[in-house]
Design an enzyme around this catalytic site. Structure first.
Site, PDB file in Angstrom:
ATOM      1  CD  GLN A 160       5.557   6.231   7.827  1.00  0.00           C
ATOM      2  OE1 GLN A 160       5.480   6.899   6.857  1.00  0.00           O
ATOM      3  NE2 GLN A 160       4.913   6.803   8.952  1.00  0.00           N
ATOM      4  CB  SER A 175       5.266   2.396   0.648  1.00  0.00           C
ATOM      5  OG  SER A 175       4.630   3.564   1.001  1.00  0.00           O
ATOM      6  CG  LEU A 176      10.535   5.648   2.901  1.00  0.00           C
ATOM      7  CD1 LEU A 176      10.881   6.909   2.178  1.00  0.00           C
ATOM      8  CD2 LEU A 176      10.357   5.398   4.060  1.00  0.00           C
ATOM      9  NE  ARG A 221       6.218   8.957  -0.487  1.00  0.00           N
ATOM     10  CZ  ARG A 221       5.947   7.879   0.081  1.00  0.00           C
ATOM     11  NH1 ARG A 221       6.546   7.791   1.564  1.00  0.00           N
ATOM     12  NH2 ARG A 221       5.207   6.698  -0.155  1.00  0.00           N
ATOM     13  CG  HIS A 245       0.065   3.786  -0.231  1.00  0.00           C
ATOM     14  ND1 HIS A 245       0.791   4.199  -1.348  1.00  0.00           N
ATOM     15  CD2 HIS A 245       0.762   3.569   0.866  1.00  0.00           C
ATOM     16  CE1 HIS A 245       2.026   4.109  -1.033  1.00  0.00           C
ATOM     17  NE2 HIS A 245       2.283   3.658   0.135  1.00  0.00           N
ATOM     18  CD  GLN A 250       4.640   5.306  -3.626  1.00  0.00           C
ATOM     19  OE1 GLN A 250       4.492   6.120  -2.834  1.00  0.00           O
ATOM     20  NE2 GLN A 250       5.831   4.483  -3.495  1.00  0.00           N
TER      21      GLN A 250
END
Length: 324
Positions: free
Chosen positions: A22, A102-103, A127, A211, A260
């Site tokens: 993202q 991440s994503l 998510r 996060h 995560q």
């Protein structure tokens, strides 16, 4: 399949596939793909996510795409189209590892065969929606710390946290590029202290404190979504954000995706796992933007990184012969 190129040129060096997260989204980023065969992937992702992915890719403006759930499913869709196109154009490209920021880790799991495109879409949709709801319930923000080390940033974070303004280290992206996440007061406290230590904090235009433990409500939702998905053993190692280790076992990923959500992305260490541990210094970034390419070059100046944002970018892939 042969590892050679379609025109009979020397076989390419081993590659690692990287997938952005993202923040890489851009208005109209689906337009270059609209008339390609890969566009069928968008219909599949829309069906399994329950979201209007086509509208987001073709018509949403920058402000609309800041919405966490729309940003995440859109970036995932572009990465999946780029991956499908890469495999069609260079079917024998030797890939030694996958990783995503991440994503982007969900795209990496698809690329490595751990989950299907459909299950990836379901997980990304769950998510993104859960993170959006967590942001609404507990506001927060993030900031990029420039000029410091991870240990130096940890000291500033500890000081802010001890003063009652919670903040955490969220991303170790590259040398001199650390991201913090937490309450607005916590990020402000680190920003105020940073200049005395030769650092500067640039506040990021993000929707929340990703996060960090402020995402705990989203973690519970994602855990339930993961329980409905079959995680298979990988055909290519995936380097995980949370421990920077290469994983092949599908059973690892329920715990890794769970952690995560609230833990830091160890991106610099993940890249070094690929370059130093696996001996690979050729990368393809699949998806919108070039952020990961920039990070990789800061981490290892000898690395070669090709970005595939559009179908036209494919001509630049697989031109580096393997060392003999």
């Amino acid at each position: 399949m042969s590892a050679g190129t379609p025109d009979g040129a020397p076989a390419p060096a081993p590659y690692a596939l990287l997938f952005p997260g993202q923040g890489s989204q851009q208005p109209h980023m689906g337009a270059p793909w609209r008339e390609t065969a890969q566009w069928d992937v968008v219909d599949d992702i829309a069906r399994h996510s329950g979201m209007d992915v086509e509208h987001a890719l073709l018509h949403a403006d920058a402000e609309t795409l800041r919405r966490t759930d729309l940003a995440q499913i859109s970036v995932y869709a572009v990465s999946m189209m780029a991956l499908a196109a890469l495999r069609e154009r260079w079917p024998g490209l030797p890939v030694v590892a996958c990783a995503g920021h991440s994503l982007g880790e969900y795209s990496a799991l698809v690329a490595a065969g751990v989950v299907s495109v459909a299950d990836g879409a379901r997980l990304v949709a769950a998510r993104g929606t859960a993170m959006r709801e967590a942001v609404d319930a507990t506001p927060g923000t993030m900031g990029a710390v420039v000029g410091g080390t991870a240990d130096g940033v940890r000291e500033l974070v500890a000081g802010a946290d001890a003063a009652g303004t919670p903040v955490w280290l969220a991303n170790e992206n590259a040398p001199g590029q650390i991201v913090i996440s937490g309450s607005a007061a916590g990020v402000d406290a680190v920003a105020a202290a940073a200049p005395e230590h030769g650092m500067k904090v640039i506040r990021l235009a993000v929707a929340g404190a990703f996060h960090s433990p402020l995402m705990e409500p989203a973690r519970a939702v994602l855990r339930r979504a993961c329980a409905t998905v079959a995680f298979r053993d990988a055909h290519t190692p995936v380097v995980a954000n949370v421990d920077a280790r290469a994983h092949l076992a599908g059973d690892d990923w329920r715990a890794l995706t769970d952690e995560q959500m609230v833990g830091p992305v160890l991106w610099e260490r993940s890249v070094r796992t690929i370059t130093d541990g696996l001996g690979c210094r050729s990368f393809v970034e699949l998806g919108p933007g070039k952020a990961l390419a920039g990070m990789v070059r800061r981490i290892d100046k000898s690395a070669l990184v090709t970005t595939v944002n559009t179908p036209d970018d494919l001509r630049r892939v697989a031109v580096t012969p393997a060392a003999v």
